[in-house]
Design a protein around this motif. Sequence first.
Motif, PDB file in Angstrom:
ATOM      1  N   PHE A 220       0.837  -1.192   0.000  1.00 26.52           N
ATOM      2  CA  PHE A 220       0.000   0.000   0.000  1.00 26.52           C
ATOM      3  C   PHE A 220       0.871   1.241   0.000  1.00 26.52           C
ATOM      4  O   PHE A 220       1.845   1.334   0.746  1.00 26.52           O
ATOM      5  N   SER A 221       0.538   2.220  -0.831  1.00 25.71           N
ATOM      6  CA  SER A 221       1.216   3.513  -0.870  1.00 25.71           C
ATOM      7  C   SER A 221       0.175   4.595  -0.654  1.00 25.71           C
ATOM      8  O   SER A 221      -0.784   4.720  -1.430  1.00 25.71           O
ATOM      9  N   PHE A 222       0.337   5.387   0.394  1.00 29.46           N
ATOM     10  CA  PHE A 222      -0.595   6.473   0.676  1.00 29.46           C
ATOM     11  C   PHE A 222      -0.617   7.476  -0.470  1.00 29.46           C
ATOM     12  O   PHE A 222      -1.678   7.916  -0.903  1.00 29.46           O
ATOM     13  N   ASN A 223       0.555   7.838  -0.979  1.00 24.50           N
ATOM     14  CA  ASN A 223       0.619   8.831  -2.050  1.00 24.50           C
ATOM     15  C   ASN A 223      -0.071   8.336  -3.314  1.00 24.50           C
ATOM     16  O   ASN A 223      -0.754   9.106  -4.002  1.00 24.50           O
ATOM     17  N   ASN A 224       0.088   7.051  -3.639  1.00 24.66           N
ATOM     18  CA  ASN A 224      -0.585   6.510  -4.819  1.00 24.66           C
ATOM     19  C   ASN A 224      -2.093   6.460  -4.628  1.00 24.66           C
ATOM     20  O   ASN A 224      -2.860   6.723  -5.562  1.00 24.66           O
ATOM     21  N   ALA A 225      -2.517   6.112  -3.424  1.00 22.76           N
ATOM     22  CA  ALA A 225      -3.948   5.981  -3.161  1.00 22.76           C
ATOM     23  C   ALA A 225      -4.653   7.329  -3.154  1.00 22.76           C
ATOM     24  O   ALA A 225      -5.752   7.474  -3.695  1.00 22.76           O
ATOM     25  N   VAL A 226      -4.029   8.337  -2.555  1.00 22.47           N
ATOM     26  CA  VAL A 226      -4.669   9.650  -2.410  1.00 22.47           C
ATOM     27  C   VAL A 226      -4.423  10.538  -3.621  1.00 22.47           C
ATOM     28  O   VAL A 226      -5.291  11.319  -4.022  1.00 22.47           O
ATOM     29  N   GLY A 227      -3.248  10.418  -4.229  1.00 23.47           N
ATOM     30  CA  GLY A 227      -2.944  11.202  -5.417  1.00 23.47           C
ATOM     31  C   GLY A 227      -2.423  12.598  -5.094  1.00 23.47           C
ATOM     32  O   GLY A 227      -2.215  12.949  -3.925  1.00 23.47           O
ATOM     33  N   PRO A 228      -2.213  13.434  -6.127  1.00 22.90           N
ATOM     34  CA  PRO A 228      -1.651  14.775  -5.927  1.00 22.90           C
ATOM     35  C   PRO A 228      -2.563  15.660  -5.086  1.00 22.90           C
ATOM     36  O   PRO A 228      -3.785  15.595  -5.196  1.00 22.90           O
ATOM     37  N   ARG A 229      -1.947  16.465  -4.256  1.00 20.68           N
ATOM     38  CA  ARG A 229      -2.696  17.410  -3.433  1.00 20.68           C
ATOM     39  C   ARG A 229      -2.555  18.789  -4.069  1.00 20.68           C
ATOM     40  O   ARG A 229      -1.603  19.524  -3.780  1.00 20.68           O
ATOM     41  N   THR A 230      -3.496  19.122  -4.949  1.00 19.35           N
ATOM     42  CA  THR A 230      -3.431  20.385  -5.683  1.00 19.35           C
ATOM     43  C   THR A 230      -4.741  21.152  -5.520  1.00 19.35           C
ATOM     44  O   THR A 230      -5.788  20.581  -5.188  1.00 19.35           O
ATOM     45  N   GLU A 231      -4.669  22.442  -5.783  1.00 29.06           N
ATOM     46  CA  GLU A 231      -5.862  23.271  -5.711  1.00 29.06           C
ATOM     47  C   GLU A 231      -6.874  22.856  -6.778  1.00 29.06           C
ATOM     48  O   GLU A 231      -8.083  22.965  -6.575  1.00 29.06           O
ATOM     49  N   GLN A 232      -6.383  22.377  -7.921  1.00 31.63           N
ATOM     50  CA  GLN A 232      -7.275  21.920  -8.986  1.00 31.63           C
ATOM     51  C   GLN A 232      -8.129  20.737  -8.528  1.00 31.63           C
ATOM     52  O   GLN A 232      -9.236  20.531  -9.029  1.00 31.63           O
ATOM     53  N   ARG A 233      -7.640  19.982  -7.568  1.00 32.96           N
ATOM     54  CA  ARG A 233      -8.381  18.827  -7.059  1.00 32.96           C
ATOM     55  C   ARG A 233      -9.167  19.174  -5.795  1.00 32.96           C
ATOM     56  O   ARG A 233      -9.710  18.286  -5.145  1.00 32.96           O
ATOM     57  N   GLY A 234      -9.209  20.456  -5.463  1.00 33.54           N
ATOM     58  CA  GLY A 234     -10.032  20.894  -4.343  1.00 33.54           C
ATOM     59  C   GLY A 234      -9.305  21.122  -3.040  1.00 33.54           C
ATOM     60  O   GLY A 234      -9.916  21.574  -2.058  1.00 33.54           O
ATOM     61  N   TYR A 235      -8.011  20.837  -2.992  1.00 34.30           N
ATOM     62  CA  TYR A 235      -7.266  21.014  -1.743  1.00 34.30           C
ATOM     63  C   TYR A 235      -6.986  22.502  -1.507  1.00 34.30           C
ATOM     64  O   TYR A 235      -6.778  23.269  -2.446  1.00 34.30           O
TER      65      TYR A 235
END
Length: 211
Positions: free
Chosen positions: A100-115
């Motif tokens: 399991f990889s947290f980064n792969n599961a959650v994906g990029p943390r960008t403003e375009q994705r709502g973060y």
Amino acid sequence: RIRFDGRAFHITPEQIGREVNAEETEKNIVRYFDPLSHRRVKLVARDRVPPIRAAELRQINARLGTFTTRFNPGDVNRSINLRLAAQALDGTVVPTGGVFSFNNAVGPRTEQRGYRVAKIFLKGEILDGVGGGICQVATTAYNAALESRLPVIERARHSRPVTYAPEGRDATVSYGGVDLRFRNTTGAPLLIQTQVVGSVVTVTLYGKRRG
């Protein structure tokens, strides 16, 4: 897909897909294409089998470990980031023997994705950064993995103590950098479910009941 509703596991059966073999199809085009005829050029396709199938998911029959942390819902931006990360993580299935990889599961943390911009720890300082709060979800997942007795392959601590986990039980993550990774050694697929209610976030791991 598999989902536990608090009483029973519900499985959505897999579907065998079809994938075009571009190389072989191109050969057919070169070999048979004639602009003056009505000959049809066949696509060359093959079955695409899902990496995890319903028969394997039926081995999941028990809760292996769970962990809950608290957050301040009044910190709006941080709460939004936390909820987005928890939602992305929810329903993740780790194959038998997989990592399991947290980064792969959650994906990029960008403003375009709502973060949104919220407070983060960086080299011992408290700064503003997009995605602040996501590390609490990673920390909650890390502790759920510990409770499930899974081997942790990669985990890094924050540069400062956190308030939502016991000392030494936190996990920081950064997309494209530091990750949280653990191996599924249960002998069956592993289901990760998250829940955010009020001021608490919970991560629960389900798998094959240990003897």
